[in-house]
Write a protein that holds these residues in place. Structure first.
Motif, short mmCIF file in Angstrom:
data_model
loop_
_atom_site.label_atom_id
_atom_site.label_comp_id
_atom_site.label_asym_id
_atom_site.label_seq_id
_atom_site.Cartn_x
_atom_site.Cartn_y
_atom_site.Cartn_z
N LEU A 34 0.84 -1.19 0.00
CA LEU A 34 0.00 0.00 0.00
C LEU A 34 0.88 1.24 0.00
N VAL A 35 0.45 2.24 -0.75
CA VAL A 35 1.03 3.57 -0.68
C VAL A 35 0.08 4.42 0.15
N LEU A 36 0.57 4.98 1.25
CA LEU A 36 -0.27 5.72 2.18
C LEU A 36 -0.01 7.21 2.11
N THR A 37 -1.07 7.98 2.38
CA THR A 37 -0.92 9.41 2.53
C THR A 37 -1.94 9.93 3.52
N ASN A 38 -1.51 10.88 4.35
CA ASN A 38 -2.43 11.56 5.27
C ASN A 38 -3.24 12.64 4.55
N ASN A 39 -2.84 12.99 3.35
CA ASN A 39 -3.55 14.01 2.59
C ASN A 39 -4.90 13.46 2.14
N SER A 40 -5.98 14.16 2.51
CA SER A 40 -7.33 13.68 2.19
C SER A 40 -7.96 14.41 1.01
N ILE A 41 -7.17 15.25 0.32
CA ILE A 41 -7.75 16.06 -0.75
C ILE A 41 -8.16 15.22 -1.94
N TYR A 42 -7.32 14.25 -2.31
CA TYR A 42 -7.53 13.53 -3.57
C TYR A 42 -8.12 12.14 -3.35
N THR A 43 -8.88 11.68 -4.35
CA THR A 43 -9.35 10.30 -4.34
C THR A 43 -8.18 9.39 -4.75
N ALA A 44 -8.35 8.10 -4.52
CA ALA A 44 -7.31 7.15 -4.93
C ALA A 44 -7.12 7.20 -6.45
N ARG A 45 -8.20 7.37 -7.19
CA ARG A 45 -8.09 7.46 -8.66
C ARG A 45 -7.31 8.72 -9.06
N ASP A 46 -7.57 9.83 -8.37
CA ASP A 46 -6.81 11.05 -8.64
C ASP A 46 -5.32 10.83 -8.40
N LEU A 47 -5.01 10.20 -7.27
CA LEU A 47 -3.60 9.99 -6.92
C LEU A 47 -2.92 9.04 -7.90
N LYS A 48 -3.64 8.01 -8.33
CA LYS A 48 -3.07 7.10 -9.33
C LYS A 48 -2.67 7.89 -10.58
N ALA A 49 -3.57 8.78 -11.05
CA ALA A 49 -3.30 9.56 -12.25
C ALA A 49 -2.13 10.51 -12.03
N ARG A 50 -2.07 11.15 -10.86
CA ARG A 50 -0.98 12.08 -10.56
C ARG A 50 0.37 11.34 -10.52
N LEU A 51 0.38 10.17 -9.89
CA LEU A 51 1.61 9.39 -9.82
C LEU A 51 2.02 8.88 -11.20
N MET A 52 1.04 8.48 -12.00
CA MET A 52 1.34 7.98 -13.34
C MET A 52 2.00 9.05 -14.20
N ARG A 53 1.57 10.31 -14.02
CA ARG A 53 2.19 11.41 -14.78
C ARG A 53 3.65 11.60 -14.38
N MET A 54 4.01 11.15 -13.18
CA MET A 54 5.40 11.23 -12.74
C MET A 54 6.18 9.96 -13.10
N GLY A 55 5.52 9.02 -13.76
CA GLY A 55 6.18 7.78 -14.14
C GLY A 55 6.11 6.69 -13.09
N LEU A 56 5.23 6.86 -12.08
CA LEU A 56 5.08 5.86 -11.02
C LEU A 56 3.72 5.18 -11.18
N ASP A 57 3.73 3.89 -11.44
CA ASP A 57 2.50 3.13 -11.71
C ASP A 57 2.05 2.42 -10.43
N VAL A 58 1.01 2.95 -9.81
CA VAL A 58 0.47 2.37 -8.57
C VAL A 58 -1.01 2.05 -8.80
N PRO A 59 -1.44 0.80 -8.62
CA PRO A 59 -2.85 0.47 -8.79
C PRO A 59 -3.73 1.22 -7.78
N VAL A 60 -4.95 1.53 -8.19
CA VAL A 60 -5.88 2.23 -7.31
C VAL A 60 -6.06 1.48 -5.99
N GLU A 61 -6.16 0.17 -6.08
CA GLU A 61 -6.40 -0.63 -4.87
C GLU A 61 -5.19 -0.65 -3.93
#
Length: 259
Positions: free
Chosen positions: A43-70
């Motif tokens: 699991l990738v954890l964050t205390n930041n509650s602003i973004y949904t898991a889908r949002d974070l997946k997309a943001r990480l993917m733009r940085m070249g980091l592929d993390v599944p939503v789950e």
């Protein structure tokens, strides 16, 4: 120190471990790639509650980091699970962004400012005086006070920003009511995350860049802990705390071979 069992599951903080101000930390992509190819739950954890898991997946993917939503676990998701366990089908007055409101909607919660079960405070870049006033009055009238995380500041390119913990202190001062913080360092967030991936703390490790949240939460949840010095904590800071990480490393790059 007693010998620990081999690590079969990994939890890692995001900011300061995998990314720093929108840029991947060297070794992060390789570490995530090894995790996925190994088949070990993570699991990738964050205390930041602003973004949904889908949002974070997309943001990480733009940085070249592929993390599944789950494989993404936020304080917003942990808070939604907490209220669903405590008071299923309840209601809440919410100060926060889509990450929090979406998580609460997904567990069947109603958003209302009329006699809610909870006032739930999360992260937002637009704290409203009117909303804070409403929250204070609702808590005074008996609503239970929750906050997604205790972080007092958050990072930005211009410098620190006031975060959930600071605003929670304001509400506490006005109401005399202590909030219950769901996110790190509350080990609840770690234990619910472990349950989510079917892992046990005895064979799990937590990686983080902060002693007061990541390492403390991992320690209290019974996990092996890795402090990386690529974020907020420096080596000289470690001795200021009455507890220690199991291991200290310069960055995530030094953990790739452990997966």
């Amino acid at each position: 120190m007693s010998e620990r069992k081999p690590i079969e599951a990994w939890l890692t903080d995001m900011d300061g471990v995998l990314v720093q101000e929108g840029v991947p930390i060297p070794g992060a992509a390789e570490f995530l790639g090894k995790l996925k190819s190994s088949g070990k739950p993570f699991l990738v954890l964050t205390n930041n509650s602003i973004y949904t898991a889908r949002d974070l997946k997309a943001r990480l993917m733009r940085m070249g980091l592929d993390v599944p939503v789950e494989s993404i676990w936020t304080s917003a998701l942990a808070t939604a699970q907490f209220v669903d366990d405590q008071r299923p089908g309840g209601s809440a007055f919410v100060i926060g962004e889509a990450g929090l409101t979406t998580a609460l909607h997904d567990v069947g919660y109603i958003m209302t400012d009329v006699d809610p079960d909870f006032v739930i405070l999360g992260e937002t870049r637009e704290y409203s005086f009117q909303a804070l006033t409403k929250a204070i009055r609702l808590i005074g009238n008996g609503a239970r006070f929750l906050a997604t995380n205790p972080d007092e500041t958050g990072p930005s390119a211009e410098g620190p920003l006031p975060a959930t913990g600071s605003v929670a202190a304001l509400i506490k001062a006005a109401t005399g009511k202590e909030p219950y913080f769901v996110g790190k360092p509350n080990p609840l967030m770690m234990r619910t995350g472990l349950n989510r991936i079917g892992a046990h703390s005895e064979v799990a490790a937590m990686i983080g860049d902060r002693m007061d949240t990541d390492v403390l939460a991992g320690l209290e949840a019974g996990m092996e802990t890795f402090l990386v010095l690529s974020g907020l904590t420096r080596q000289a800071d470690v001795d200021k705390y009455p507890f220690r990480p199991t291991h200290t490393r310069a960055s995530i790059a030094e953990l790739v071979d452990l997966v």
